[in-house]
Design an enzyme around this catalytic site. Structure first.
Site, PDB file in Angstrom:
ATOM      1  N   ASN A 209       0.846  -1.200   0.000  1.00  0.00           N
ATOM      2  CA  ASN A 209       0.000   0.000   0.000  1.00  0.00           C
ATOM      3  C   ASN A 209       0.880   1.249   0.000  1.00  0.00           C
ATOM      4  OD1 ASN A 209       0.531   0.862   2.848  1.00  0.00           O
ATOM      5  ND2 ASN A 209      -0.347  -1.151   3.264  1.00  0.00           N
ATOM      6  N   ASP A 277      -4.280  -6.166   5.230  1.00  0.00           N
ATOM      7  CA  ASP A 277      -5.272  -7.024   5.889  1.00  0.00           C
ATOM      8  C   ASP A 277      -5.149  -8.469   5.426  1.00  0.00           C
ATOM      9  OD1 ASP A 277      -6.497  -5.065   7.458  1.00  0.00           O
ATOM     10  OD2 ASP A 277      -7.529  -4.275   5.689  1.00  0.00           O
ATOM     11  N   LYS A 287       9.346 -17.624  -9.404  1.00  0.00           N
ATOM     12  CA  LYS A 287       8.605 -16.557 -10.086  1.00  0.00           C
ATOM     13  C   LYS A 287       7.502 -17.166 -10.952  1.00  0.00           C
ATOM     14  CE  LYS A 287       9.072 -12.760 -13.285  1.00  0.00           C
ATOM     15  NZ  LYS A 287       9.853 -12.162 -14.345  1.00  0.00           N
ATOM     16  N   PRO A 309      -2.709 -11.473  10.690  1.00  0.00           N
ATOM     17  CA  PRO A 309      -2.975 -11.207  12.112  1.00  0.00           C
ATOM     18  C   PRO A 309      -3.179  -9.712  12.314  1.00  0.00           C
ATOM     19  CG  PRO A 309      -0.635 -11.621  11.746  1.00  0.00           C
ATOM     20  CD  PRO A 309      -1.337 -11.922  10.442  1.00  0.00           C
TER      21      PRO A 309
END
Ligand code: C5P
Length: 407
Positions: A209, A277, A287, A309
């Site tokens: 992110n 998450d 790969k 977790p």
């Protein structure tokens, strides 16, 4: 100067030097004693007389002045204060500080000091953006120098952008905040999570992110500056390791949890990381080939996800090792406070710091943050502040919390 905190203000040569006059007034109003060093180029912008009149003290200028040296040499000058502030800090003085030059009184004092140093950069936007300046700032921050600003806005040279010195009122507030928490967390252990997590798809690809880690790293820095023994568990970021902080670099959420658990027991936990998450259930050992096994074409791979977790919820569980104070962050894009109140309850943490990360707020990756601090007592709405300032104020709040709890 007996019990007043003493600031050594170094005024370097930039157009923002006129603001240092106002800074002196703000500092005196807050009860600080101010002593000034004026560089030769600084004297092109403000007169020694103005600084002396406002600070009520002699202004120091020469490295090899017989009178100055006999009254107070650069070593004593730099150590007889509680904090050294460079405002404005020009690109030139920052470069000299990074290189360790000491060719005038200001740089000699900066090299000789054993006190914390704060700089308020002020320069043209191109000088600010230059890789040399950014690199110098990074190294100085790594060495523990506190950086205030700069701000964005119209500049004296007619351009617009980053590089304006932070307003004197805000610098004075930051200095106050610094002393407010100064050494108040000595004897406490703090654990901070920061940055994103990378969840492996195969050995070369991952899910991640946009978290920059700026807020978490700033918190680790502020807690360490307040004297806490600080451990930072960080996902991959572009940031320098904060000075005086024990850093565990991890990649995945599972590694983050393990590093956190191995750091227990602690007194304070701050979970500022943007933890993924989900992770890939069975990351490929090799790969994944675009055209499937043996180049025969297998279509796009289907990734099966497994829940990660929840580190904050795990560290919030009540057991013998639970920290006295557990703080979470809640990045929301709508009903920010309401969602954060629910999150605090669901995770079981003591405080939650809610921030709006909607597109357009510039919070993700940016330098400023607008937060709401939620605890048992209710909701505190903070103004838009730099992430460093959010960290300092939160650290002050943490110190106040322990003071009350231990009274
Ligand atoms: O559930 P959400 O991700 O919005 O919660 C945010 C808070 O929970 C942050 O403090 C974040 O660091 C923490 N968190 C965590 N582990 C997760 C997910 C979130 O510690 N797996």
């Amino acid at each position: 100067m007996a019990d007043r905190k003493r600031v050594l203000l170094i005024v370097a040569g930039g157009i923002a030097a006129y603001k240092s006059l106002e800074l002196i007034r703000f500092l005196l109003a807050r009860g600080f004693a101010v002593r000034c060093i004026l560089t030769t180029s600084g004297a092109e912008f403000v007169t020694p007389l103005s600084l002396a009149a406002l600070s009520g003290d002699k202004v120091y200028r020469e490295l090899f002045s017989l009178t100055d040296e006999s009254e107070m040499g650069h070593i004593e000058l730099s150590r007889s204060v509680d904090l050294v502030v460079v405002a404005p800090a020009t690109a030139d003085i920052l470069a000299k500080m990074r290189a360790g030059l000491a060719d005038d009184l200001a740089t000699a004092a900066l090299l000789a000091t054993d006190k914390p140093v704060m700089v308020a950069p002020a320069m043209n936007v191109r000088m600010w953006e230059h890789a040399a300046t950014q690199d110098n700032l990074r190294v100085l921050a790594e060495r523990g120098v506190h950086v205030i600003g700069p701000d964005e806005g119209p500049m004296a040279c007619g351009e617009f952008g980053m590089g304006r010195m932070t307003e004197p009122g805000a610098i004075a507030e930051a200095i106050d905040g610094f002393f407010g928490a100064y050494r108040r967390l000595v004897g406490k252990r703090a654990l901070v999570t920061s940055g994103p997590t990378f969840e492996a798809i195969d050995p070369v690809r991952y899910l991640a992110n946009h978290s920059s880690g700026k807020q978490g790293h700033a918190l680790a820095r502020a807690l360490a500056a307040a004297g806490a023994e600080t451990i930072l568990v960080s996902g991959p970021t572009q940031l320098a390791n904060p000075a005086g902080v024990m850093v565990h670099n991890i990649r995945s959420a599972e590694e983050m949890l393990a590093a956190c658990q191995s750091s227990l027991p602690v007194d304070i936990v701050v979970c500022a990381a943007a933890v993924a998450d989900w992770r890939i259930k069975n990351p490929a050992a090799q790969k994944i080939k675009k055209h499937g096994p043996n180049g025969k074409g297998g279509g796009a791979p289907v990734l099966e996800l497994a829940e990660n977790p929840d580190i904050l919820a795990t560290l919030s569980k009540s057991n013998a090792q639970r920290a006295h104070l557990v703080i979470g962050f809640a990045a929301e894009t709508e009903s920010v406070v309401q969602h954060a109140i629910e999150k605090r309850r669901a995770k079981g943490c003591d405080w939650i710091v809610a921030n709006d990360v909607s597109p357009g707020t510039g919070t993700f990756g940016g330098d400023a943050n607008t937060v709401h601090v939620i605890d048992d007592a209710g909701v505190e709405n903070w103004p838009r502040l730099g992430k460093e300032e959010v960290a300092r104020r939160l650290t002050l709040r943490i110190a106040d919390h322990f003071k009350k709890a231990e009274a």
